[in-house]
Design an enzyme around this catalytic site. Structure first.
Site, PDB file in Angstrom:
ATOM      1  N   HIS A 190     -53.908   4.931   9.329  1.00 44.80           N
ATOM      2  CA  HIS A 190     -53.184   4.124  10.322  1.00 44.80           C
ATOM      3  C   HIS A 190     -53.065   4.974  11.589  1.00 44.80           C
ATOM      4  O   HIS A 190     -52.514   6.081  11.525  1.00 44.80           O
ATOM      5  CB  HIS A 190     -51.788   3.765   9.818  1.00 44.80           C
ATOM      6  CG  HIS A 190     -51.798   2.991   8.530  1.00 44.80           C
ATOM      7  ND1 HIS A 190     -51.628   1.615   8.490  1.00 44.80           N
ATOM      8  CD2 HIS A 190     -51.965   3.384   7.244  1.00 44.80           C
ATOM      9  CE1 HIS A 190     -51.681   1.211   7.225  1.00 44.80           C
ATOM     10  NE2 HIS A 190     -51.891   2.263   6.446  1.00 44.80           N
ATOM     11  N   GLU A 219     -49.944  -0.731  -4.309  1.00 50.53           N
ATOM     12  CA  GLU A 219     -49.354   0.566  -3.927  1.00 50.53           C
ATOM     13  C   GLU A 219     -47.989   0.630  -4.631  1.00 50.53           C
ATOM     14  O   GLU A 219     -47.804   1.388  -5.562  1.00 50.53           O
ATOM     15  CB  GLU A 219     -49.217   0.660  -2.400  1.00 50.53           C
ATOM     16  CG  GLU A 219     -48.565   1.955  -1.907  1.00 50.53           C
ATOM     17  CD  GLU A 219     -48.344   1.968  -0.384  1.00 50.53           C
ATOM     18  OE1 GLU A 219     -48.329   0.891   0.245  1.00 50.53           O
ATOM     19  OE2 GLU A 219     -48.140   3.084   0.168  1.00 50.53           O
ATOM     20  N   HIS A 231     -59.070   4.716   5.319  1.00 50.17           N
ATOM     21  CA  HIS A 231     -57.659   4.300   5.258  1.00 50.17           C
ATOM     22  C   HIS A 231     -56.816   5.288   6.047  1.00 50.17           C
ATOM     23  O   HIS A 231     -56.311   6.269   5.496  1.00 50.17           O
ATOM     24  CB  HIS A 231     -57.222   4.214   3.787  1.00 50.17           C
ATOM     25  CG  HIS A 231     -55.847   3.652   3.585  1.00 50.17           C
ATOM     26  ND1 HIS A 231     -55.455   3.066   2.393  1.00 50.17           N
ATOM     27  CD2 HIS A 231     -54.768   3.592   4.397  1.00 50.17           C
ATOM     28  CE1 HIS A 231     -54.206   2.668   2.487  1.00 50.17           C
ATOM     29  NE2 HIS A 231     -53.749   2.991   3.698  1.00 50.17           N
ATOM     30  N   HIS A 264     -53.841  -3.888   1.772  1.00 46.07           N
ATOM     31  CA  HIS A 264     -53.055  -2.976   0.939  1.00 46.07           C
ATOM     32  C   HIS A 264     -52.582  -3.786  -0.270  1.00 46.07           C
ATOM     33  O   HIS A 264     -52.044  -4.897  -0.110  1.00 46.07           O
ATOM     34  CB  HIS A 264     -51.814  -2.487   1.688  1.00 46.07           C
ATOM     35  CG  HIS A 264     -52.072  -1.415   2.707  1.00 46.07           C
ATOM     36  ND1 HIS A 264     -52.979  -1.545   3.715  1.00 46.07           N
ATOM     37  CD2 HIS A 264     -51.510  -0.179   2.858  1.00 46.07           C
ATOM     38  CE1 HIS A 264     -52.971  -0.439   4.450  1.00 46.07           C
ATOM     39  NE2 HIS A 264     -52.081   0.410   3.956  1.00 46.07           N
ATOM     40  N   ASP A 317     -54.142   8.031   4.987  1.00 43.36           N
ATOM     41  CA  ASP A 317     -53.069   7.058   5.220  1.00 43.36           C
ATOM     42  C   ASP A 317     -52.299   7.337   6.513  1.00 43.36           C
ATOM     43  O   ASP A 317     -52.635   6.778   7.548  1.00 43.36           O
ATOM     44  CB  ASP A 317     -52.120   6.992   4.011  1.00 43.36           C
ATOM     45  CG  ASP A 317     -51.397   5.665   3.888  1.00 43.36           C
ATOM     46  OD1 ASP A 317     -51.695   4.736   4.668  1.00 43.36           O
ATOM     47  OD2 ASP A 317     -50.538   5.522   3.003  1.00 43.36           O
ATOM     48  N   ASP A 318     -51.272   8.179   6.465  1.00 43.28           N
ATOM     49  CA  ASP A 318     -50.449   8.489   7.643  1.00 43.28           C
ATOM     50  C   ASP A 318     -50.301  10.007   7.733  1.00 43.28           C
ATOM     51  O   ASP A 318     -49.237  10.566   7.424  1.00 43.28           O
ATOM     52  CB  ASP A 318     -49.076   7.817   7.513  1.00 43.28           C
ATOM     53  CG  ASP A 318     -49.203   6.309   7.371  1.00 43.28           C
ATOM     54  OD1 ASP A 318     -49.492   5.644   8.380  1.00 43.28           O
ATOM     55  OD2 ASP A 318     -49.069   5.813   6.233  1.00 43.28           O
TER      56      ASP A 318
HETATM   57  N1  ADE Z   1     -48.188   1.240   7.028  1.00 44.19           N
HETATM   58  C1  ADE Z   1     -48.472   2.537   7.251  1.00 44.19           C
HETATM   59  N2  ADE Z   1     -48.656   3.169   6.088  1.00 44.19           N
HETATM   60  C2  ADE Z   1     -48.507   2.257   5.102  1.00 44.19           C
HETATM   61  C3  ADE Z   1     -48.583   2.278   3.687  1.00 44.19           C
HETATM   62  N3  ADE Z   1     -48.848   3.401   3.022  1.00 44.19           N
HETATM   63  N4  ADE Z   1     -48.355   1.137   3.005  1.00 44.19           N
HETATM   64  C4  ADE Z   1     -48.071   0.013   3.656  1.00 44.19           C
HETATM   65  N5  ADE Z   1     -47.990  -0.069   4.982  1.00 44.19           N
HETATM   66  C5  ADE Z   1     -48.210   1.034   5.705  1.00 44.19           C
HETATM   67 ZN    ZN Z   2     -51.890   2.479   4.391  1.00 40.98          ZN
END
Ligand code: ADE
Ligand code: ZN
Length: 333
Positions: free
Chosen positions: A18, A198, A16, A195, A276-277
């Protein structure tokens, strides 16, 4: 062996991440200069300092705005390659990254430029670093189902992806909105992830599986609110790609210490830890696992279980999974 050294030695699998979320401020400024796209910050440090989020949408606004510097095939190569170099330093051996083509095609960038830049870097990752990969295209769920179908058609026409996912603003954009899109993706033999859970309710997790055919759930941290659903996911060994540092940054949880990951593990869920990011949430995979393990007092066996779950939950070939499992046993001693 201290936990941090064990984590460093483990062959890691990231399920996971992006790619747009790996865009570091320094690279954003370099690409902005190369492409003549100004950023609304005086410097990379000022950009980093502005990363204070109150929820998912407050983050997505910044994340999509930063993507404006990505324009050419070379930009997507550079972005992906920069991530792979970091992953390699952390002993990430297999990765299944997401990309969001609609963010780019809406600005006039061609789908082919995006996917070919990413794929060229992933191919180099395999040949030069030995990192294997599967590429997952995410649909932006806050846009229309029609836009999603157009994007899937572009992707199927071009080729080059291994799976489809669903991301962006969750609440108010339920899985039911994309039933036809995901049915077409499944018919084209793409892997399916989504997703869910969350910010959205546990029913979005159930519907991602039941309506969309999701093989993995991204995040899923609200699953414990529904004991019957939890039992179903345990029985089905459904992999959950949890992102603890993201959940703290976006205020899904109050603190890392309060994160439900340990309870999810104790419940028998097939949980994995992911970044994630990472350019936005303060840590790549090694740091994410170390900080999470410390905050939740995870022991060695639990850390190895997380790493094993990631191998089992990946879309790597059977042969590759066996290789990764053998490396894991060796590293875990
Ligand atoms: N796009 C990038 N990060 C995300 C996240 N945590 N949840 C939903 N969309 C995303
Ligand atoms: Zn994500």
């Amino acid at each position: 062996m201290p936990l941090e050294s064990l984590i460093r030695r483990l062959p890691k699998v990231e399920l996971h991440v992006h790619l747009e979320g790996t865009l570091e401020p320094d690279l954003a400024f370099a690409l902005g200069e190369r492409n003549g796209v100004p950023l609304p910050f005086s410097s990379p440090d000022a950009m980093r300092a502005a990363y204070r989020f109150t929820d998912l949408q407050s983050f997505l606004d910044v994340y999509y705005a930063s993507c404006s510097v990505l324009k050419t095939e070379q930009d997507f190569y550079d972005l992906t390659w920069a991530y792979l170099l970091k992953a390699d330093r952390e002993n990430v051996r297999h990765v299944e990254p997401f990309f969001d083509p609609q963010t780019h095609t809406a600005r006039g960038v061609r789908y082919a430029e995006v996917v070919e830049g990413v794929r060229r870097a992933l191919a180099a990752g395999r040949s030069e670093l030995g990192i294997t990969s599967k590429l997952i295209m995410c649909i932006l769920r806050d846009l229309t189902a029609h836009d999603a179908m157009t994007t899937l058609d572009q992707a199927l026409g071009h080729g080059g992806i291994d799976g489809i996912g669903l991301d962006s603003g969750e609440v108010g954009n339920p899985p039911a909105k994309f039933v036809e899109v995901f049915a077409k993706a499944r018919a084209a033999h793409l892997h399916v992830v989504a997703h869910a859970g969350e910010e959205g309710p546990p029913s979005y997790i159930a519907d991602s599986i039941g309506l969309l055919g999701a093989e993995r759930i991204d995040h899923g941290v609200r699953v414990l609110e529904d004991p019957a659903l939890t039992r179903r996911l345990v029985a089905a060994k459904t992999c959950l790609t949890v992102c603890p540092l993201s959940n703290v940054s976006l205020r899904v949880v109050d603190s890392l210490e309060a994160h439900p990951l340990r309870k999810m593990l104790d419940a028998g869920l097939a949980v994995t830890v992911n970044s994630d990011d990472p350019a936005y949430f303060g840590g790549y995979l090694q740091e994410t696992i170390v900080r999470t393990a410390r905050a939740l007092s995870l022991d060695r066996d639990q850390v190895v279980t997380l790493a094993r779950n990631a191998i089992d939950g990946s879309f790597a070939t059977g042969v590759r999974k066996d290789e990764l499992r053998a490396e894991l046993e060796l590293a875990a001693g």
